[in-house]
Write a protein that holds these residues in place. Sequence first.
Motif, PDB file in Angstrom:
ATOM      1  N   SER A  70      47.728  32.229  47.266  1.00  0.00           N
ATOM      2  CA  SER A  70      46.642  32.607  46.645  1.00  0.00           C
ATOM      3  C   SER A  70      46.840  33.851  45.981  1.00  0.00           C
ATOM      4  O   SER A  70      46.596  34.204  44.251  1.00  0.00           O
ATOM      5  CB  SER A  70      45.622  32.243  47.258  1.00  0.00           C
ATOM      6  N   ALA A  71      47.265  34.516  46.847  1.00  0.00           N
ATOM      7  CA  ALA A  71      46.845  36.394  46.229  1.00  0.00           C
ATOM      8  C   ALA A  71      48.276  35.970  45.435  1.00  0.00           C
ATOM      9  O   ALA A  71      48.351  36.966  44.270  1.00  0.00           O
ATOM     10  CB  ALA A  71      47.566  37.020  47.985  1.00  0.00           C
ATOM     11  N   LEU A  78      48.979  33.648  43.432  1.00  0.00           N
ATOM     12  CA  LEU A  78      49.002  33.331  41.929  1.00  0.00           C
ATOM     13  C   LEU A  78      47.939  34.256  41.490  1.00  0.00           C
ATOM     14  O   LEU A  78      47.924  34.154  40.224  1.00  0.00           O
ATOM     15  CB  LEU A  78      48.299  31.963  42.046  1.00  0.00           C
ATOM     16  N   THR A  79      47.143  34.514  41.829  1.00  0.00           N
ATOM     17  CA  THR A  79      46.511  35.263  41.322  1.00  0.00           C
ATOM     18  C   THR A  79      47.016  36.627  40.974  1.00  0.00           C
ATOM     19  O   THR A  79      46.338  37.134  39.347  1.00  0.00           O
ATOM     20  CB  THR A  79      45.222  36.141  42.743  1.00  0.00           C
ATOM     21  N   GLY A  80      48.221  37.431  41.245  1.00  0.00           N
ATOM     22  CA  GLY A  80      48.459  38.236  41.259  1.00  0.00           C
ATOM     23  C   GLY A  80      49.821  37.891  39.554  1.00  0.00           C
ATOM     24  O   GLY A  80      49.390  39.119  38.485  1.00  0.00           O
ATOM     25  N   SER A  81      50.055  37.282  39.840  1.00  0.00           N
ATOM     26  CA  SER A  81      51.355  36.621  38.418  1.00  0.00           C
ATOM     27  C   SER A  81      50.290  35.977  37.370  1.00  0.00           C
ATOM     28  O   SER A  81      50.435  36.672  36.499  1.00  0.00           O
ATOM     29  CB  SER A  81      52.016  34.886  39.367  1.00  0.00           C
ATOM     30  N   ARG A  82      48.983  35.744  37.362  1.00  0.00           N
ATOM     31  CA  ARG A  82      47.637  35.537  36.201  1.00  0.00           C
ATOM     32  C   ARG A  82      48.059  36.727  36.022  1.00  0.00           C
ATOM     33  O   ARG A  82      47.848  37.059  34.837  1.00  0.00           O
ATOM     34  CB  ARG A  82      46.515  34.678  37.009  1.00  0.00           C
ATOM     35  N   LEU A  83      46.997  37.784  36.541  1.00  0.00           N
ATOM     36  CA  LEU A  83      46.996  39.175  36.322  1.00  0.00           C
ATOM     37  C   LEU A  83      48.345  39.675  35.856  1.00  0.00           C
ATOM     38  O   LEU A  83      48.238  40.199  34.311  1.00  0.00           O
ATOM     39  CB  LEU A  83      47.139  39.994  37.721  1.00  0.00           C
TER      40      LEU A  83
END
Length: 166
Positions: free
Chosen positions: A19-20, A22-27
């Motif tokens: 989850s972390a 994926l969130t960082g990747s999205r950012l």
Amino acid sequence: MEARPSGPVNAEDLGAVISAVLTGSRLLVAITARSLAAVQDQVTIPQLRMLVVLSTYGETKLVTMAEQLDVNSSTAMRMADRLVTAGLIVREVNPHNRRESLMRLTPEGRHLVDEVTTRRREEIATIVSRMTPEQCQALVSAMTAFNQAGGEPPVNLRYPLGWPDP
């Protein structure tokens, strides 16, 4: 020295890590998209990846580019055609092997990569400046381990973007 896991990661911890990431990747993708849109709205993120590879490695064969981007040769050829039309790369027949195409950046292509990279660095610096020194050290350690586990080369290239940055 390669890091080895000391034991299996439990499902809850694995889920939190995924989850972390994926969130960082999205950012990071959002930062790249904003940086690209600010300087040139006709180039896609995959096309930017091609420009970054050329900026990093210099003149490159089409087949090598396809391998670097993990796409088939016909996809790389279409991407290159669009970038040639945009005046960002030059594609020529290899004088030593007429069956191969060689690509390289034009001055406009190099300028685009430089501009996008500068904007990305500035936005990342703004975000990182909101973190404590301890958080920054933890981020460097975690990203280094993540990059090593994923086979990404160390950041000693001219334009590291974090994907096959990159």
